[in-house]
Design a protein around this motif. Structure first.
Motif, PDB file in Angstrom:
ATOM      1  N   TRP A 105       0.717  -1.213  -0.163  1.00 24.99           N
ATOM      2  CA  TRP A 105      -0.098   0.045   0.073  1.00 24.99           C
ATOM      3  C   TRP A 105       0.810   1.296  -0.016  1.00 24.99           C
ATOM      4  O   TRP A 105       0.596   2.061  -0.935  1.00 24.99           O
ATOM      5  CB  TRP A 105      -0.865   0.169   1.089  1.00 24.99           C
ATOM      6  CG  TRP A 105      -1.493   1.403   1.479  1.00 24.99           C
ATOM      7  CD1 TRP A 105      -1.253   2.123   2.553  1.00 24.99           C
ATOM      8  CD2 TRP A 105      -2.448   2.053   0.686  1.00 24.99           C
ATOM      9  NE1 TRP A 105      -1.854   3.186   2.312  1.00 24.99           N
ATOM     10  CE2 TRP A 105      -2.724   3.185   1.499  1.00 24.99           C
ATOM     11  CE3 TRP A 105      -3.311   1.658  -0.420  1.00 24.99           C
ATOM     12  CZ2 TRP A 105      -3.785   4.290   0.941  1.00 24.99           C
ATOM     13  CZ3 TRP A 105      -4.055   2.613  -0.907  1.00 24.99           C
ATOM     14  CH2 TRP A 105      -4.389   3.703  -0.153  1.00 24.99           C
ATOM     15  N   LEU A 106       1.981   1.335   0.745  1.00 23.31           N
ATOM     16  CA  LEU A 106       2.742   2.428   0.931  1.00 23.31           C
ATOM     17  C   LEU A 106       3.472   2.659  -0.465  1.00 23.31           C
ATOM     18  O   LEU A 106       3.598   3.858  -1.026  1.00 23.31           O
ATOM     19  CB  LEU A 106       3.852   2.207   1.884  1.00 23.31           C
ATOM     20  CG  LEU A 106       3.320   2.244   3.330  1.00 23.31           C
ATOM     21  CD1 LEU A 106       4.418   1.905   4.406  1.00 23.31           C
ATOM     22  CD2 LEU A 106       2.456   3.350   3.867  1.00 23.31           C
ATOM     23  N   VAL A 107       3.869   1.645  -1.044  1.00 21.02           N
ATOM     24  CA  VAL A 107       4.621   1.703  -2.510  1.00 21.02           C
ATOM     25  C   VAL A 107       3.774   2.341  -3.383  1.00 21.02           C
ATOM     26  O   VAL A 107       3.914   3.234  -4.197  1.00 21.02           O
ATOM     27  CB  VAL A 107       5.335   0.386  -2.882  1.00 21.02           C
ATOM     28  CG1 VAL A 107       5.680   0.540  -4.333  1.00 21.02           C
ATOM     29  CG2 VAL A 107       6.493  -0.104  -1.768  1.00 21.02           C
ATOM     30  N   LEU A 108       2.416   1.529  -3.654  1.00 19.42           N
ATOM     31  CA  LEU A 108       1.380   2.023  -4.405  1.00 19.42           C
ATOM     32  C   LEU A 108       1.252   3.478  -4.207  1.00 19.42           C
ATOM     33  O   LEU A 108       0.951   4.263  -5.315  1.00 19.42           O
ATOM     34  CB  LEU A 108      -0.019   1.184  -4.361  1.00 19.42           C
ATOM     35  CG  LEU A 108      -0.971   1.286  -5.184  1.00 19.42           C
ATOM     36  CD1 LEU A 108      -1.757  -0.020  -5.524  1.00 19.42           C
ATOM     37  CD2 LEU A 108      -1.975   2.482  -4.729  1.00 19.42           C
ATOM     38  N   THR A 109       0.944   3.954  -3.153  1.00 19.58           N
ATOM     39  CA  THR A 109       0.408   5.403  -2.880  1.00 19.58           C
ATOM     40  C   THR A 109       1.630   6.539  -3.354  1.00 19.58           C
ATOM     41  O   THR A 109       1.335   7.174  -4.023  1.00 19.58           O
ATOM     42  CB  THR A 109       0.307   5.504  -1.390  1.00 19.58           C
ATOM     43  OG1 THR A 109      -0.577   4.612  -0.811  1.00 19.58           O
ATOM     44  CG2 THR A 109      -0.007   6.995  -1.144  1.00 19.58           C
ATOM     45  N   LYS A 110       2.964   5.970  -3.191  1.00 20.90           N
ATOM     46  CA  LYS A 110       3.995   6.732  -3.679  1.00 20.90           C
ATOM     47  C   LYS A 110       4.039   6.663  -5.522  1.00 20.90           C
ATOM     48  O   LYS A 110       4.131   7.573  -5.960  1.00 20.90           O
ATOM     49  CB  LYS A 110       5.165   6.441  -3.218  1.00 20.90           C
ATOM     50  CG  LYS A 110       5.308   6.684  -1.825  1.00 20.90           C
ATOM     51  CD  LYS A 110       6.551   6.503  -1.114  1.00 20.90           C
ATOM     52  CE  LYS A 110       6.914   4.943  -1.124  1.00 20.90           C
ATOM     53  NZ  LYS A 110       8.195   4.585  -0.381  1.00 20.90           N
ATOM     54  N   ALA A 111       3.680   5.382  -5.660  1.00 17.98           N
ATOM     55  CA  ALA A 111       3.688   5.019  -7.231  1.00 17.98           C
ATOM     56  C   ALA A 111       2.785   6.031  -7.972  1.00 17.98           C
ATOM     57  O   ALA A 111       2.870   6.048  -9.081  1.00 17.98           O
ATOM     58  CB  ALA A 111       3.890   3.652  -7.530  1.00 17.98           C
ATOM     59  N   THR A 112       1.570   6.446  -7.275  1.00 15.60           N
ATOM     60  CA  THR A 112       0.587   6.934  -8.046  1.00 15.60           C
ATOM     61  C   THR A 112       1.200   8.426  -8.857  1.00 15.60           C
ATOM     62  O   THR A 112       0.512   8.873  -9.705  1.00 15.60           O
ATOM     63  CB  THR A 112      -0.544   7.450  -7.155  1.00 15.60           C
ATOM     64  OG1 THR A 112      -0.106   8.217  -6.086  1.00 15.60           O
ATOM     65  CG2 THR A 112      -1.146   6.163  -6.596  1.00 15.60           C
ATOM     66  N   ALA A 113       2.103   8.778  -8.194  1.00 18.01           N
ATOM     67  CA  ALA A 113       3.014  10.093  -8.702  1.00 18.01           C
ATOM     68  C   ALA A 113       3.282   9.931 -10.397  1.00 18.01           C
ATOM     69  O   ALA A 113       3.322  10.750 -11.110  1.00 18.01           O
ATOM     70  CB  ALA A 113       4.161  10.407  -8.068  1.00 18.01           C
ATOM     71  N   LEU A 114       3.470   8.458 -10.714  1.00 15.24           N
ATOM     72  CA  LEU A 114       3.777   8.191 -12.270  1.00 15.24           C
ATOM     73  C   LEU A 114       2.811   8.338 -13.067  1.00 15.24           C
ATOM     74  O   LEU A 114       2.993   8.650 -14.132  1.00 15.24           O
ATOM     75  CB  LEU A 114       4.390   6.775 -12.124  1.00 15.24           C
ATOM     76  CG  LEU A 114       5.661   6.341 -11.288  1.00 15.24           C
ATOM     77  CD1 LEU A 114       5.831   4.799 -11.412  1.00 15.24           C
ATOM     78  CD2 LEU A 114       6.957   7.188 -11.955  1.00 15.24           C
ATOM     79  N   ILE A 115       1.691   8.349 -12.470  1.00 14.21           N
ATOM     80  CA  ILE A 115       0.312   8.221 -13.344  1.00 14.21           C
ATOM     81  C   ILE A 115       0.108   9.746 -14.188  1.00 14.21           C
ATOM     82  O   ILE A 115      -0.321  10.044 -15.160  1.00 14.21           O
ATOM     83  CB  ILE A 115      -0.860   8.150 -12.644  1.00 14.21           C
ATOM     84  CG1 ILE A 115      -0.944   6.652 -12.154  1.00 14.21           C
ATOM     85  CG2 ILE A 115      -2.194   8.094 -13.771  1.00 14.21           C
ATOM     86  CD1 ILE A 115      -0.614   5.642 -12.963  1.00 14.21           C
TER      87      ILE A 115
END
Length: 229
Positions: free
Chosen positions: A159-169
């Protein structure tokens, strides 16, 4: 506040949170399905689940985002004329982001859930089958509730990694807080100010999430600790 861009960035933060939550819901569904496939006694299902997890986890997230968004859009517009639709189809960046992130992190969660299921004693499923429960009932009524306790630590990390990875969108045009911060930085020529603000918002979001998930982990571990004693 932030030269008038504060409210705009907060609007982007809300969209980022919505993207993360919706993507995680998709990822949980795909993760459970992937784990079920990988643990299946049917060889081709197990091979399909392993292939999904191995391939997706081996490709950088940004590459997958660009491939699925632009490649998927191109494929849809090639297929549309074949069914009589001649107008150009422009895929919504939020919808594309949700399914792309869900698809990517579903592979990671399939490994998390697989390990959690394997930690459950085999006698639990055998007892359910002995009572005449179907395989689906055993899976959802006996295995999944017990699996959650073992899966929470790995789920928290994902969840923590996904939350930060949303910046890529933001690279495909989604106006999340990263996109809004870049627009503000370009307009004011003060990138440090706005990117620092976004970094702080991400830190707040992940910190609150970590506290909530740790509380959930403790709640799920109470009965287990008593049972172990």
């Amino acid at each position: 506040m932030l030269q008038g861009y504060g409210s705009t960035i907060l609007d982007g933060a809300w969209l980022t949170l919505l993207l993360a939550l919706t993507s995680m819901a998709v990822a949980i569904c795909l993760g459970l399905l992937g784990a079920a496939f990988r643990l299946s006694p049917v060889r081709w299902l197990a091979a399909l689940g392993d292939t999904y997890a191995t391939v997706i986890r081996g490709i950088p997230d940004l590459v997958l985002i660009l491939l699925i968004f632009y490649g998927g859009q191109d494929m849809v517009n090639r297929i549309a004329p074949m069914v009589g639709y001649d107008d150009y189809i422009d895929i919504n960046p939020f919808v594309a982001g949700v399914f792309t992130m869900g698809f990517i992190f579903g592979a990671y969660l399939s490994e998390t859930f697989r390990g959690a299921f394997m930690a459950i004693p085999k006698g639990q499923a055998e007892a359910g089958a002995a009572y005449g429960m179907s395989g689906m009932k055993v899976f959802f009524r006996i295995l999944v509730p017990q699996m959650i306790r073992f899966a929470i630590p790995g789920f928290t990390n994902n969840w923590l990694v996904l939350t930060k990875a949303t910046a890529l969108i933001s690279v495909v045009g989604l106006q999340d807080m990263m996109f809004k911060a870049k627009s503000a930085a370009d307009a004011t020529r003060e990138p440090f100010t706005f990117y620092l603000a976004v970094a702080g918002l991400y830190l707040v979001l992940t910190s609150v999430s970590l506290l909530a998930l740790r509380f959930l982990e403790k709640r799920y571990s109470v009965g287990a600790k008593v049972a172990d004693l």
